[in-house]
Design a protein around this motif. Structure first.
Motif, short mmCIF file in Angstrom:
data_model
loop_
_atom_site.label_atom_id
_atom_site.label_comp_id
_atom_site.label_asym_id
_atom_site.label_seq_id
_atom_site.Cartn_x
_atom_site.Cartn_y
_atom_site.Cartn_z
N LEU A 10 0.82 -1.20 0.00
CA LEU A 10 0.00 0.00 0.00
C LEU A 10 0.86 1.26 0.00
O LEU A 10 0.48 2.28 -0.58
CB LEU A 10 -0.96 -0.01 1.19
CG LEU A 10 -2.06 -1.07 1.11
CD1 LEU A 10 -2.87 -1.08 2.41
CD2 LEU A 10 -2.96 -0.86 -0.09
N PHE A 13 1.61 1.75 -3.59
CA PHE A 13 0.45 1.59 -4.47
C PHE A 13 0.40 2.69 -5.53
O PHE A 13 0.63 3.86 -5.25
CB PHE A 13 -0.83 1.63 -3.61
CG PHE A 13 -2.06 1.17 -4.34
CD1 PHE A 13 -2.22 -0.14 -4.70
CD2 PHE A 13 -3.06 2.08 -4.66
CE1 PHE A 13 -3.36 -0.56 -5.36
CE2 PHE A 13 -4.20 1.67 -5.32
CZ PHE A 13 -4.35 0.35 -5.68
N THR A 33 -0.52 -1.98 -8.76
CA THR A 33 -1.91 -1.55 -8.91
C THR A 33 -2.86 -2.47 -8.14
O THR A 33 -2.43 -3.35 -7.39
CB THR A 33 -2.30 -1.55 -10.40
OG1 THR A 33 -2.19 -2.89 -10.89
CG2 THR A 33 -1.42 -0.63 -11.22
N THR A 34 -4.13 -2.27 -8.39
CA THR A 34 -5.17 -3.06 -7.74
C THR A 34 -5.00 -4.55 -7.99
O THR A 34 -5.24 -5.36 -7.10
CB THR A 34 -6.56 -2.60 -8.24
OG1 THR A 34 -6.66 -1.18 -8.05
CG2 THR A 34 -7.67 -3.30 -7.49
N THR A 35 -4.55 -4.91 -9.18
CA THR A 35 -4.33 -6.33 -9.48
C THR A 35 -3.31 -6.93 -8.53
O THR A 35 -3.51 -8.04 -8.02
CB THR A 35 -3.86 -6.50 -10.94
OG1 THR A 35 -4.81 -5.88 -11.80
CG2 THR A 35 -3.72 -7.97 -11.30
N LEU A 37 -2.60 -5.84 -5.55
CA LEU A 37 -3.25 -5.87 -4.24
C LEU A 37 -4.15 -7.10 -4.10
O LEU A 37 -4.10 -7.80 -3.09
CB LEU A 37 -4.06 -4.59 -4.03
CG LEU A 37 -4.87 -4.49 -2.74
CD1 LEU A 37 -3.96 -4.57 -1.52
CD2 LEU A 37 -5.66 -3.20 -2.73
N ILE A 38 -4.92 -7.39 -5.12
CA ILE A 38 -5.82 -8.56 -5.08
C ILE A 38 -5.00 -9.85 -5.01
O ILE A 38 -5.34 -10.76 -4.24
CB ILE A 38 -6.75 -8.55 -6.30
CG1 ILE A 38 -7.74 -7.40 -6.17
CG2 ILE A 38 -7.46 -9.89 -6.45
CD1 ILE A 38 -8.55 -7.11 -7.43
#
Length: 45
Positions: A10, A13, A33-35, A37-38
């Motif tokens: 984070l 990020f 990115t969000t990917t 993070l997931i």
């Protein structure tokens, strides 16, 4: 991966990959990115 890894991801990020944060570019696309993070969250479960 641990909660500490999540907090570090984070902190980097939406940043381009550097030598310091390359371990958080889990999908290898050059950005954190969000990917990523997931993917990290999936490893925590």
């Amino acid at each position: 991966m641990t909660l500490s890894d999540l907090l570090q991801l984070l902190a980097h990020f939406m940043q381009p990959v550097t030598k310091e944060n390359i371990m958080y570019d889990l999908n290898g696309d050059g950005m954190i990115t969000t990917t990523d993070l997931i993917l990290l969250l999936a490893q925590l479960i």
